[in-house]
Write a protein that holds these residues in place. Structure first.
Motif, mmCIF file in Angstrom:
data_model
loop_
_atom_site.group_PDB
_atom_site.id
_atom_site.type_symbol
_atom_site.label_atom_id
_atom_site.label_comp_id
_atom_site.label_asym_id
_atom_site.label_seq_id
_atom_site.Cartn_x
_atom_site.Cartn_y
_atom_site.Cartn_z
ATOM 1 N N PHE A 201 6.516 -6.998 0.520
ATOM 2 C CA PHE A 201 5.970 -5.750 0.270
ATOM 3 C C PHE A 201 6.792 -4.119 1.210
ATOM 4 C CE2 PHE A 201 4.118 -7.169 3.648
ATOM 5 C CZ PHE A 201 4.124 -6.424 5.332
ATOM 6 N N THR A 202 6.831 -3.664 0.424
ATOM 7 C CA THR A 202 7.475 -2.169 1.248
ATOM 8 C C THR A 202 6.805 -1.371 1.825
ATOM 9 O OG1 THR A 202 9.624 -2.362 -0.080
ATOM 10 C CG2 THR A 202 9.504 -0.329 1.268
ATOM 11 N N LEU A 203 6.544 -0.859 3.417
ATOM 12 C CA LEU A 203 5.569 -0.398 4.068
ATOM 13 C C LEU A 203 6.858 1.575 3.954
ATOM 14 C CD1 LEU A 203 3.446 0.503 5.921
ATOM 15 C CD2 LEU A 203 4.012 -0.508 7.497
ATOM 16 N N THR A 204 5.838 2.236 3.678
ATOM 17 C CA THR A 204 6.656 3.522 4.207
ATOM 18 C C THR A 204 5.903 4.771 4.838
ATOM 19 O OG1 THR A 204 7.345 4.380 2.047
ATOM 20 C CG2 THR A 204 6.977 5.789 2.580
ATOM 21 N N GLU A 205 6.483 4.356 5.586
ATOM 22 C CA GLU A 205 5.268 5.526 7.617
ATOM 23 C C GLU A 205 6.279 6.387 6.973
ATOM 24 O OE1 GLU A 205 6.138 2.987 11.264
ATOM 25 O OE2 GLU A 205 5.737 1.732 9.557
ATOM 26 N N LYS A 206 5.300 7.802 7.765
ATOM 27 C CA LYS A 206 5.709 9.044 7.949
ATOM 28 C C LYS A 206 5.788 9.279 9.224
ATOM 29 C CE LYS A 206 4.651 10.868 3.086
ATOM 30 N NZ LYS A 206 3.469 12.140 1.939
ATOM 31 N N LEU A 207 6.564 9.413 10.038
ATOM 32 C CA LEU A 207 6.121 9.496 11.420
ATOM 33 C C LEU A 207 7.196 10.813 11.607
ATOM 34 C CD1 LEU A 207 8.979 6.534 11.888
ATOM 35 C CD2 LEU A 207 6.529 6.499 12.072
ATOM 36 N N ARG B 225 -2.521 -5.771 -4.253
ATOM 37 C CA ARG B 225 -2.076 -5.041 -5.274
ATOM 38 C C ARG B 225 -3.632 -3.880 -4.629
ATOM 39 N NH1 ARG B 225 -0.725 -7.879 -10.510
ATOM 40 N NH2 ARG B 225 0.286 -8.630 -9.815
ATOM 41 N N SER B 226 -3.836 -3.786 -3.963
ATOM 42 C CA SER B 226 -5.015 -2.642 -3.374
ATOM 43 C C SER B 226 -4.674 -2.211 -1.567
ATOM 44 C CB SER B 226 -6.472 -3.112 -3.245
ATOM 45 O OG SER B 226 -6.455 -4.599 -2.655
ATOM 46 N N MET B 227 -5.215 -0.932 -2.019
ATOM 47 C CA MET B 227 -4.924 -0.131 -0.649
ATOM 48 C C MET B 227 -6.004 -0.525 0.100
ATOM 49 S SD MET B 227 -0.792 0.784 -0.479
ATOM 50 C CE MET B 227 -1.658 2.195 -2.146
ATOM 51 N N VAL B 228 -6.398 0.100 1.214
ATOM 52 C CA VAL B 228 -7.253 0.689 2.289
ATOM 53 C C VAL B 228 -6.618 2.086 2.896
ATOM 54 C CG1 VAL B 228 -9.425 0.673 3.967
ATOM 55 C CG2 VAL B 228 -7.923 -1.868 3.243
ATOM 56 N N ALA B 229 -7.015 2.938 2.131
ATOM 57 C CA ALA B 229 -6.517 4.553 2.545
ATOM 58 C C ALA B 229 -7.778 5.322 4.019
ATOM 59 C CB ALA B 229 -6.390 5.723 1.556
ATOM 60 N N VAL B 230 -7.478 5.348 4.669
ATOM 61 C CA VAL B 230 -8.076 6.288 6.185
ATOM 62 C C VAL B 230 -8.030 7.454 6.659
ATOM 63 C CG1 VAL B 230 -10.107 4.275 6.595
ATOM 64 C CG2 VAL B 230 -7.318 4.336 7.335
ATOM 65 N N THR C 36 3.756 -0.314 -0.765
ATOM 66 C CA THR C 36 3.676 -1.237 -2.136
ATOM 67 C C THR C 36 3.980 -2.462 -2.138
ATOM 68 O OG1 THR C 36 5.987 -0.042 -2.692
ATOM 69 C CG2 THR C 36 3.952 1.356 -3.282
ATOM 70 N N GLU C 37 4.303 -3.294 -3.398
ATOM 71 C CA GLU C 37 4.110 -4.670 -3.805
ATOM 72 C C GLU C 37 5.181 -4.937 -3.906
ATOM 73 O OE1 GLU C 37 3.735 -7.881 -7.434
ATOM 74 O OE2 GLU C 37 1.249 -7.062 -6.065
ATOM 75 N N GLY C 38 6.464 -5.271 -3.219
ATOM 76 C CA GLY C 38 7.500 -5.974 -3.064
ATOM 77 C C GLY C 38 8.895 -5.065 -3.048
ATOM 78 N N PRO C 39 10.328 -5.341 -3.107
ATOM 79 C CA PRO C 39 10.919 -5.858 -4.081
ATOM 80 C C PRO C 39 10.672 -7.430 -3.565
ATOM 81 C CG PRO C 39 12.080 -3.556 -3.573
ATOM 82 C CD PRO C 39 11.121 -4.001 -2.251
ATOM 83 N N THR C 40 9.953 -8.286 -4.426
ATOM 84 C CA THR C 40 9.807 -9.173 -4.247
ATOM 85 C C THR C 40 10.995 -10.652 -5.179
ATOM 86 O OG1 THR C 40 7.706 -9.523 -4.058
ATOM 87 C CG2 THR C 40 8.075 -11.220 -4.682
ATOM 88 N N PRO C 41 11.649 -11.330 -4.495
ATOM 89 C CA PRO C 41 12.440 -12.674 -4.948
ATOM 90 C C PRO C 41 12.008 -13.553 -5.305
ATOM 91 C CG PRO C 41 12.685 -12.537 -2.495
ATOM 92 C CD PRO C 41 11.408 -11.488 -2.665
ATOM 93 N N ILE D 133 -4.086 -5.133 2.847
ATOM 94 C CA ILE D 133 -3.839 -5.071 1.310
ATOM 95 C C ILE D 133 -3.373 -7.317 1.393
ATOM 96 C CG2 ILE D 133 -2.196 -5.435 -0.451
ATOM 97 C CD1 ILE D 133 -1.816 -2.352 0.263
ATOM 98 N N ALA D 134 -2.780 -7.373 2.251
ATOM 99 C CA ALA D 134 -2.671 -9.646 2.353
ATOM 100 C C ALA D 134 -3.619 -9.677 2.203
ATOM 101 C CB ALA D 134 -1.684 -10.008 2.839
ATOM 102 N N ALA D 135 -4.757 -9.616 3.397
ATOM 103 C CA ALA D 135 -5.871 -10.270 4.041
ATOM 104 C C ALA D 135 -7.173 -10.262 2.529
ATOM 105 C CB ALA D 135 -6.684 -9.140 5.421
ATOM 106 N N ILE D 136 -7.026 -8.585 1.665
ATOM 107 C CA ILE D 136 -7.423 -9.230 0.859
ATOM 108 C C ILE D 136 -7.622 -9.337 -0.311
ATOM 109 C CG2 ILE D 136 -8.331 -7.252 -0.722
ATOM 110 C CD1 ILE D 136 -8.150 -4.677 1.006
ATOM 111 N N ALA D 137 -6.157 -9.804 -0.173
ATOM 112 C CA ALA D 137 -5.860 -10.754 -1.761
ATOM 113 C C ALA D 137 -6.460 -12.170 -1.144
ATOM 114 C CB ALA D 137 -4.316 -10.864 -1.426
ATOM 115 N N LEU D 138 -6.150 -12.614 0.274
ATOM 116 C CA LEU D 138 -6.495 -13.874 0.772
ATOM 117 C C LEU D 138 -7.478 -14.198 0.656
ATOM 118 C CD1 LEU D 138 -5.928 -16.435 2.383
ATOM 119 C CD2 LEU D 138 -6.957 -14.573 4.091
#
Length: 265
Positions: free
Chosen positions: A212-218, A29-34, A233-238, A42-47
Motif C-alpha cells: 500500500f501507499t500511505l499519503t501523509e499531510k504533515l 480496499r476500504s478506509m476508515v476516515a475520522v 491506497t492499495e499498491g503498487p503491488t509486485p 484496512i488490512a485488519a478489516i481485510a483480515l
C-alpha cells in the motif's frame, strides 16, 4: 554512522533496535476516515472479512515519463534523530528529508500492534498527530477498534491474542516521496509492505503480506512534524515470488525474534 552535508531527499534505515518491535499500517480496499484523518485499519478489516470474493484482475499502469527517477537511499543529513516521543523517534529536521523520515517512522508506529490496545493507541496518536486533530481522532478510533471488531480478528476486547498465538501487525516502508513541500507543510507518500494476522499453531487468521501507499499531510508544530491527515491506497503491488509459505510457528518465532527498524536521516 557518518553523516554527509548533502540532502538527497531520502530516508535511511538504521539497524534494528533492541526492545519491543514497532510494527503496520496496512492494506485493502476500504478506509476508515475520522476528522479528515484516514486511519490504517484496512488490512485488519481485510483480515476480519477474509473469505470474501476479490477481483483477481490487477491493474497495470504506464510509468509517468515526467516523474523523477528514484534517488538511492543513503545515510545523509545534518544529524541523526536522537529524540524520542515514547517509542516514536522525534526531532526531525525542518526540511524535505526530515519530513520523509517523520512520515516513514509515523507509518511504522500507526501500523503497530499497539494500535489495537486503547492506552498505547492514544499515545501513538498523540505522538504523531497535530494536537488540533488528536482529541477527535482518539475518540473515533476508540469507537472503530470496538470489542466486536477485535473479536473478528481473533483478539479479545483488550486487543490481546489468545494463548499460544502471536498477533502480527507490522509496516515496513520501502521508499518515500515528497509530493509537496512549503517549509511549514509537507505531503509525503510512503510506499510500504505490511504483515497482519495471527501466528502460531491452530491460527485461523494466518499472517499475510500487503502492499500500500500511505499519503501523509504533515505540518510543522512546535519543533517537529505532525500528521494533519492521511490516506491510504492499495499498491503498487509486485508479483508474488516462488517462496514457499512458512509454518505458522516459524512466522511467530520470526516476529518475536526480529526487531523492527527505525527509519531516520
Amino acid at each position: 554512522m557518518s553523516l554527509g552535508d548533502e540532502h538527497d531527499g531520502q530516508t535511511r534505515t538504521r539497524l534494528p533496535e533492541t526492545g519491543t518491535p514497532r510494527p503496520p499500517t496496512r492494506s485493502s480496499r476500504s478506509m476508515v476516515a475520522v476528522v479528515g484523518v484516514v486511519v490504517l485499519l484496512i488490512a485488519a478489516i481485510a483480515l476480519a472479512n477474509r473469505g470474501d470474493s476479490q477481483d483477481p484482475d490487477t491493474k497495470s499502469g504506464t510509468p509517468d515519463p515526467s516523474a523523477h527517477s528514484a534517488a538511492p537511499t543513503s545515510p545523509t543529513g545534518t544529524r541523526p534523530v536522537t529524540g524520542r516521543n515514547g517509542d516514536i523517534p522525534a526531532g526531525f529536521a525542518r526540511d524535505e528529508q526530515g519530513a520523509q523520515s517523520a512520515a516513514a517512522n509515523y507509518a511504522v508506529a500507526l501500523g503497530s500492534v499497539d494500535m489495537f490496545q486503547r492506552g498505547p493507541r492514544e499515545s501513538i496518536v498523540r505522538g504523531t498527530h497535530d494536537p488540533a486533530v488528536a482529541d477527535a481522532l482518539v475518540r473515533n478510533l476508540d469507537a472503530s477498534y470496538s470489542a466486536s471488531f477485535l473479536t473478528t480478528l481473533g483478539l479479545d476486547a483488550r486487543g490481546t491474542a489468545p494463548a499460544g498465538l502471536t498477533f502480527v501487525s507490522r509496516t515496513i516502508p520501502v521508499g518515500t516521496k515528497v509530493r509537496d513541500f512549503t517549509g511549514d507543510t509537507a505531503t509525503v507518500e510512503v510506499w510500504s509492505t505490511g504483515l497482519v494476522g495471527l501466528a502460531g499453531e491452530g491460527s485461523t487468521k494466518p499472517v499475510t503480506s500487503t502492499w500500500f501507499t500511505l499519503t501523509e499531510k504533515l505540518r510543522w508544530v512546535g519543533d517537529d512534524w505532525k500528521i494533519v491527515s492521511s490516506e491510504q491506497t492499495e499498491g503498487p503491488t509486485p508479483v508474488n515470488g516462488d517462496n514457499r509459505a512458512s509454518l505458522a510457528d516459524d512466522i511467530a518465532k520470526a516476529v518475536e525474534g526480529y526487531g523492527g527498524f527505525t527509519y531516520a536521516r
